[in-house]
Design an enzyme around this catalytic site. Sequence first.
Site, PDB file in Angstrom:
ATOM      1  N   ASP A 119       2.342  -3.602   8.169  1.00 17.96           N
ATOM      2  CA  ASP A 119       3.093  -4.626   8.873  1.00 17.96           C
ATOM      3  C   ASP A 119       2.642  -6.004   8.368  1.00 17.96           C
ATOM      4  O   ASP A 119       2.661  -6.237   7.168  1.00 17.96           O
ATOM      5  CB  ASP A 119       2.909  -4.433  10.392  1.00 17.96           C
ATOM      6  CG  ASP A 119       3.816  -5.295  11.237  1.00 17.96           C
ATOM      7  OD1 ASP A 119       4.993  -4.932  11.388  1.00 17.96           O
ATOM      8  OD2 ASP A 119       3.360  -6.341  11.734  1.00 17.96           O
ATOM      9  N   TYR A 245       4.609 -15.431  12.664  1.00 23.10           N
ATOM     10  CA  TYR A 245       6.067 -15.460  12.500  1.00 23.10           C
ATOM     11  C   TYR A 245       6.590 -16.888  12.448  1.00 23.10           C
ATOM     12  O   TYR A 245       7.594 -17.168  11.794  1.00 23.10           O
ATOM     13  CB  TYR A 245       6.733 -14.709  13.658  1.00 23.10           C
ATOM     14  CG  TYR A 245       6.447 -13.236  13.683  1.00 23.10           C
ATOM     15  CD1 TYR A 245       7.200 -12.341  12.936  1.00 23.10           C
ATOM     16  CD2 TYR A 245       5.409 -12.726  14.462  1.00 23.10           C
ATOM     17  CE1 TYR A 245       6.941 -10.974  12.965  1.00 23.10           C
ATOM     18  CE2 TYR A 245       5.139 -11.362  14.493  1.00 23.10           C
ATOM     19  CZ  TYR A 245       5.905 -10.494  13.738  1.00 23.10           C
ATOM     20  OH  TYR A 245       5.644  -9.156  13.760  1.00 23.10           O
ATOM     21  N   HIS A 332       7.513   3.343  12.476  1.00 22.31           N
ATOM     22  CA  HIS A 332       6.810   2.174  11.943  1.00 22.31           C
ATOM     23  C   HIS A 332       5.296   2.330  11.961  1.00 22.31           C
ATOM     24  O   HIS A 332       4.620   1.956  11.009  1.00 22.31           O
ATOM     25  CB  HIS A 332       7.220   0.936  12.746  1.00 22.31           C
ATOM     26  CG  HIS A 332       6.624  -0.336  12.228  1.00 22.31           C
ATOM     27  ND1 HIS A 332       6.902  -0.815  10.960  1.00 22.31           N
ATOM     28  CD2 HIS A 332       5.778  -1.230  12.803  1.00 22.31           C
ATOM     29  CE1 HIS A 332       6.250  -1.953  10.771  1.00 22.31           C
ATOM     30  NE2 HIS A 332       5.558  -2.227  11.870  1.00 22.31           N
TER      31      HIS A 332
END
Length: 353
Positions: A119, A245, A332
């Site tokens: 990730d 982010y 994931h």
Amino acid sequence: MDLLTFDHSFVKVNGITMHVAEKSPSVSGNGALDGVINRPPVILFLHGFPELWYTWRHQMVALSSLGYRTIAPDLRGYGDTDAPERVDAYTSLHVVGDLIGLIDAVVGDREKVFVVGHDWGAIIAWHLCLLRPDRVKALANLSVVFDPWNPKRKPISMFRSFYGDDYYICRLQECGEIEAEFAKLGTERALLEFLTYRSPGPILLPKGKRYDDHVSLPSWLTDCDVKYYVSKYEKNGFTGPVNYYRNMDRYILCYSRIHSGHRCTRIYIFERTWELMGSLSKAQVKVLVKFVIGDQDLTYHIPGTKKYIHDGRFKSHVPLLDEVVVIEGVGHFLHEERPDEISKHIHDYFGSF
């Protein structure tokens, strides 16, 4: 899993104090150890969102039993590592600087390490290999492909065009907003929204969404695991992790304090990762790489990703890409869902060196 089996330390790196978990090798002489200087090879594990060093617990136990020294930090802003207040303190350049300082401190200032990322940890691992390939023996990266810098495509604009404003990455951009929603929802429920997500489709967080449905834990995530994550996120909040982010594009609206019920706004303009990495336009990742992804991973289903992986472009940008593995029926969090299989993939690859 007994956390007392791991050693924990705090290391001063790049202006912050970083928490590091470590598990030393429990065996020797099995071929994993360096026969020249008799020191165990080091694997540096890099976690993603919303995780911690703890996400690598299975791999650390398995690989330390095979002769590796395994190290997993809480990245900047996460867990017991310092969380700088400024939003612009979370670019890839900052985090790579942290990791170089960590390698220098715990391994040696001329030493190389094996790296495993997942990730956001995978993104940071790609950037570590771009910026300091001299410190990486080989990379086993999970879930997120190398995305070369493109002057015509900003990440947030791209995701918004794919999925709309409710896509979770888009929803995380405005400072303070998602933190307030998570606080209202509760730390545990907010974490479970991500940690239990197993659909190949995008994560959507529309404003006003009701979260009154029951969440069942998958077999690979226990109550004890959840309690550990919750204890750390309740202590330090989501702002540091979410700031990664917020550094994907340049402009962000950030809110300051609320005075007497009135929200005061300020606009901060930062040079973010997308612009800062412009100097690496057309640069290739020249480190030996194995890439593993689940066929139910939402990242595998981002428009264009499958084709990019399999039509040769991925290999053209990562010329030393040795192998791509797509695991059927896995989502994931593949290293948690299939811990033994992922540990074997890592050992099979690093053991060949």
